[in-house]
Every structure is written in structure tokens, then in C-alpha cells.
Design a protein around this motif. Structure first.
Motif, PDB file in Angstrom:
ATOM      1  N   GLY B  17      11.124   8.007  -9.371  1.00  0.00           N
ATOM      2  CA  GLY B  17       9.778   8.117  -9.973  1.00  0.00           C
ATOM      3  C   GLY B  17       9.350   6.801 -10.588  1.00  0.00           C
ATOM      4  N   LEU B  18      10.290   6.161 -11.298  1.00  0.00           N
ATOM      5  CA  LEU B  18       9.959   4.888 -11.960  1.00  0.00           C
ATOM      6  C   LEU B  18       9.603   3.811 -10.935  1.00  0.00           C
ATOM      7  N   ILE B  19      10.384   3.785  -9.847  1.00  0.00           N
ATOM      8  CA  ILE B  19      10.117   2.782  -8.802  1.00  0.00           C
ATOM      9  C   ILE B  19       8.757   3.014  -8.181  1.00  0.00           C
ATOM     10  N   LEU B  20       8.442   4.316  -7.941  1.00  0.00           N
ATOM     11  CA  LEU B  20       7.149   4.652  -7.335  1.00  0.00           C
ATOM     12  C   LEU B  20       6.002   4.202  -8.234  1.00  0.00           C
ATOM     13  N   ILE B  21       6.160   4.484  -9.537  1.00  0.00           N
ATOM     14  CA  ILE B  21       5.109   4.079 -10.491  1.00  0.00           C
ATOM     15  C   ILE B  21       4.973   2.559 -10.517  1.00  0.00           C
ATOM     16  N   VAL B  26       2.013  -2.415  -9.248  1.00  0.00           N
ATOM     17  CA  VAL B  26       1.967  -3.737  -8.614  1.00  0.00           C
ATOM     18  C   VAL B  26       0.858  -3.795  -7.569  1.00  0.00           C
ATOM     19  N   MET B  27       0.743  -2.710  -6.762  1.00  0.00           N
ATOM     20  CA  MET B  27      -0.299  -2.693  -5.717  1.00  0.00           C
ATOM     21  C   MET B  27      -1.697  -2.730  -6.342  1.00  0.00           C
ATOM     22  N   LEU B  28      -1.890  -1.941  -7.395  1.00  0.00           N
ATOM     23  CA  LEU B  28      -3.205  -1.921  -8.048  1.00  0.00           C
ATOM     24  C   LEU B  28      -3.539  -3.283  -8.658  1.00  0.00           C
TER      25      LEU B  28
END
Lengths: 308, 214
Positions: B17-21, B26-28
Motif C-alpha cells: 500500500g505504501l509503495i502504491l501511494i 511521484v506520478m502526480l
């Protein structure tokens, strides 16, 4: 209407003197390799540089610059350029995709041909907002402005030849002005009061406007975008309401739309060149512009004849 | 018969979950930076009250006349050089007159069919005075256009030798009065008082800036 040319002779005399002086100097030190994106820029640069630079078209001659999809070979060509001349205002956006893909965006100096051109909006825009028209190269005045601008920029990159480029640009500008004088001889004294035109797309706005020929309707809502059935019906209504009697369509990029419009309204159709197809040659711009002006003169005279 | 249920969790589940967030953030952030740096700038042209946009405000014939004058700005210095090239020593240099423009086929002055179609403006040359306060400007006035709502045009060349500017500068003015008189001065404030508005082009460099931010 006739015209006398003492000023032109004077200018050519001065240019010849300058040419002889320049020819006497060492002007063959390093040959600039100038890339171009569109056919008219090939002609412009060819006349400006003469044999003192190499011209490298960015895409193949038979490619359609409208919605062009970059090819691998484009990047190879780009790496051999010292400078690239671009339209930059929407007609060669693919060039920037190629530059970015090749990682060359900040490595090749770009000459934005339209930097010094006063732009006009697309005529007869259906939505009502003013959209920049990028077809500055289908004109005489805006073309001359670009020729001066390109010559100036190339002169900055190659100062030894700057005067040579400037003199060539002036002579070429004069050649283009003579095309308009030839056009004038064909339409002088003709009654233009009944001449009302529409165009398939906005490509001819600069040329028609400078000649004082206003466009009453443009068929395509955006360049290369076909109208919806509703927009088409509205356009046909506008053409009938404005008593349009001439429709200018694209010579090289055929469209069934123009036939539909002609059948629905009875307007006479004439073909104008976008100067964006076929072999790259120094004479292409002047040849096709002369042809375009002859077509316009023919349309004007046909309307005048039909009105009698 | 009893059933035993085992819940099997991947060894890295605590971090997924942390990696996904983190990836999303980063993408945003990257997207925001891209839009900030490369996005289109849709800000409208900013003009003063004494200016008028050739792109947005002028239409039809007046827009065509202005665009011709805009190119003339580049050509007049060349013609000036031409017509003074063979001057005798001591002979006074002069700016091109309206007959010179006819020789050079130069629109909007050249009297051809396009000139008629664009309103047949009548052009008058104001020669600069050789000395004194008013020596600084050569002016070409175009008036009496035949088309509805057509205005007058004024091409003003400010001369460096008169101390007006650091370089020779050429400006184009427009007046909604179709019969405007030749102004007594080419100075900006004087023109504004008499109803003249400087015409401002929307040029290719501005459009490149808008599209690419270069």
C-alpha cells in the motif's frame, strides 16, 4: 494595371555589386546544413543560401505533413543538421515530437520562421473563438516576412555570408511581389462585387485576405477535421445565404466533402495548392503560388463573366 | 469435520500500500511539473488602453493593411539604403516617398486591385523637418478608406539621429476616424490624445511561447 520598375532595377544593380564583392571573398569555409520541415521552407532557404549551404528536408517529399507520424529515419536525418527551420505555430508539431524523441530539442538551434509574422485568426470559425491560423506560408506578404526572418537568423549563424543571404532574400521577395503584379494584370478592371468565396479549410486565409478577397464560410471546423452532419447543414445554409459562388478546395488532398458542397449549393469549385506535397525544389513555392494566383484570377473572371 | 482457514499474506504486504501511494504521489508530482513547465499558457494578450490588437480587434481589410505595414517595417530600411546608395557626397539622405513604394510594388501602398479591394486608402508622406524639436519622425498617413468601419493608419519612423530612440524604430498606429489628419507630432502621447492607438501584432514568437513555452 501596368507597373514600372526603376526601383527594382536599382535594387538588382546594388545586389549585383554586393554579390560580386561577396563572391570575391572566401565564402566557402564551412557549409551550413539547414534542416527544413515544410516544402515552402525548402524554397525559401534554397533562394536565401544559394550554393552556400546544404538543405536537408526533415521528412520524405511524398509524406503528408498533416498529421504526419514520425519515422525512425527522421531522427537520423535530424542528427546531420546544424539548424532547423520550423513553422512552429501548429503546422509541424510532429517536428517537435521527433526532436524530443531524438533528444535533440536543446541541441539543434531552431529558426522559428513565424517569429516576426503578424498572425491572423482562422476565418469563418464555427465556434466563434479566435484560433491562430498557421498557414502563413500560403501567402505572399507573410512569406516575405518569413524569408527576411530566416535570412537574418541564418546570417547570425553564418556571419561571413550574412550579406549574401540578405541580398538573396531581397531579390526573392521581389520575385514574389512580381507574382502579385502578374495576378493584378489578369484581374485589373474586373468587377469583383459579385465574387463571394468559401474554402474547404483555413489554409488560404492569408492569401485571400491580402488580396482583399474575404472568405464567407469555411467548411472544415478545424484543419483536417470533417464537419458533423449538423455543422455541414449549417455551412450549406451559410453558403446559400451569403450567395457564395466560388468554393476553393485542396489540390493535393482530395475530399468528397467538396463534391457534396458543390452538389448541394451549385457553387463552382477551384483547386488551390497547399504547397505541401511533391518533390522539394527551389522553384516549388513560386511555381505553385503562381498557379494559385492564376486559379484565383480565373475564378474572379468566371464570376464576373457569369454576372454579366 | 472441522475446517481450518489459513490466511496467507505475501511477505511484502505491509509495504504494498505504501509503495502504491508513493508511486501515485511521484506520478502526480511529475505530471504537475510537466504541466507547469510545458503546459499551454492561455493568458490573453495584455494591452494598454491606447493599444489595439491586430489579431483580436482588427478585421478584414484593416487587418490585411496592418499586416502589410508590419512587413514594410522590415523593408523600408532596405529601400532607404537603395535610394540613397548612389547619392553624391554631401547629398542629403531621404526616406522613400510614395512613388518609390510604387516602384517596389510594395503593399499596402502599391495601387493594384488588392489595394482597391482593401479600401483604396489615400497615403500621404510627412517629411521630417531637418532640425528643431519636430525633426524626429517620418510619417506615412493612410486615410479615406472606402469600406464600412474602416479606420486610418499611421506608419511612424522615429529617427535615432534626432535623439528620439536608441535605434530607428517603426510603429504602426490606427485611428477609428476614417478621415484622420496628419498629426503634428509622431510622439506617443500626442498621438494618443488625438485618438490614435498603437496596433500590436500577435506574432509567431508569442504563439510559440504559448504552445511550447520556449
Amino acid at each position: 494595371m501596368g507597373f514600372s520598375l526603376p526601383g527594382i532595377r536599382r535594387m538588382l544593380g546594388i545586389a549585383s555589386c554586393a554579390l560580386l564583392i561577396t563572391l570575391g571573398s572566401d565564402a566557402t569555409a564551412a557549409t551550413l546544413r539547414v534542416g527544413i520541415t515544410l516544402h515552402p521552407y525548402y524554397s525559401f532557404v534554397a533562394h536565401i543560401v544559394g550554393d552556400r549551404a546544404e538543405i536537408i528536408p526533415m521528412i520524405d517529399a511524398d509524406s503528408n505533413p498533416h498529421g504526419y507520424t514520425p519515422q525512425a529515419g527522421d531522427m537520423m536525418r535530424m542528427t546531420s543538421m546544424d539548424v532547423l527551420v520550423v513553422n512552429g505555430i501548429g503546422h509541424d508539431s510532429w517536428a517537435f515530437e521527433i526532436l524530443d524523441a531524438a533528444g535533440m530539442r536543446d541541441k539543434i538551434p531552431l529558426i522559428y520562421a513565424n517569429d516576426g509574422v503578424s498572425l491572423i485568426p482562422v476565418a469563418g470559425d464555427n465556434i466563434g473563438e479566435k484560433i491562430v491560423n498557421p498557414h502563413t506560408f500560403i501567402s505572399t506578404t507573410a512569406a516575405i516576412q518569413q524569408i527576411y526572418s530566416i535570412a537574418r537568423s541564418l546570417g547570425e549563424l553564418d556571419p561571413d555570408n550574412a550579406e549574401f543571404f540578405r541580398n538573396n532574400a531581397r531579390q526573392y521577395a521581389l520575385e514574389i511581389r512580381k507574382l502579385r503584379a502578374e495576378f493584378d494584370e489578369k484581374v485589373s478592371g474586373t468587377d469583383l462585387s459579385k465574387f463571394v468565396s468559401a474554402t474547404m479549410h483555413s489554409g488560404y486565409d492569408y492569401l485571400l485576405q491580402e488580396l482583399g478577397l474575404q472568405v464567407s464560410a469555411v467548411i472544415e471546423p478545424r484543419h483536417g477535421v470533417e464537419p458533423t452532419a449538423r455543422q455541414m447543414a449549417d455551412t450549406i445554409d451559410r453558403i446559400n445565404l451569403a450567395n457564395v459562388n466560388v468554393l476553393f478546395a485542396e489540390k493535393y488532398f482530395a475530399s468528397k466533402l467538396s463534391d457534396t458542397i458543390r452538389d448541394a449549393t451549385g457553387v463552382e469549385m477551384y483547386s488551390i495548392s497547399h504547397i505541401s506535397s511533391g518533390p522539394y525544389t527551389p522553384e516549388k513555392f513560386a511555381d505553385e503560388m503562381r498557379e494559385n494566383l492564376n486559379t484565383l484570377a480565373q475564378a474572379i473572371n468566371d464570376v464576373a463573366q457569369d454576372s454579366v | 469435520m472441522s475446517t481450518t482457514t489459513y490466511q496467507v499474506r505475501p511477505s511484502g504486504s505491509r509495504f504494498e500500500g505504501l509503495i502504491l501511494i508513493a508511486i501515485t504521489i511521484v506520478m502526480l508530482a511529475g505530471l504537475s511539473l510537466y504541466v507547469e513547465e510545458r503546459g499551454r499558457n492561455e493568458e490573453p494578450e495584455v494591452l494598454y488602453g491606447w493599444q489595439v490588437s491586430a489579431f483580436s480587434s482588427l478585421t478584414g481589410a484593416d487587418q490585411a493593411i496592418y499586416n502589410s505595414l508590419y512587413t514594410v517595417k522590415d523593408e523600408i530600411p532596405y529601400i532607404y539604403d537603395d535610394i540613397n546608395y548612389f547619392n553624391e557626397p554631401g547629398e542629403k539622405f531621404h526616406w522613400p516617398d510614395l512613388a518609390d513604394f510604387q516602384d517596389y510594388l510594395l503593399p499596402p501602398f502599391f495601387q493594384d486591385t488588392s489595394w482597391e479591394q482593401n479600401g483604396s486608402l489615400q497615403w500621404t508622406l510627412y517629411e521630417p523637418l531637418p532640425e528643431g524639436e519636430m525633426q524626429g519622425s517620418t510619417m506615412y498617413l493612410g486615410t479615406d478608406g472606402q469600406l464600412p468601419a474602416q479606420g486610418s493608419f499611421l506608419l511612424v519612423i522615429h529617427h535615432v539621429h534626432a535623439g528620439f530612440t536608441n535605434t530607428n524604430s517603426i510603429m504602426v498606429w490606427w485611428n477609428e476616424n476614417n478621415h484622420a489628419e496628419m498629426p503634428e507630432s509622431g510622439f506617443r502621447d500626442s498621438l494618443i490624445v488625438r485618438g490614435w492607438r498603437e496596433v500590436v501584432a500577435y506574432s509567431g514568437d508569442q504563439e510559440v511561447e504559448r504552445i511550447y513555452g520556449d
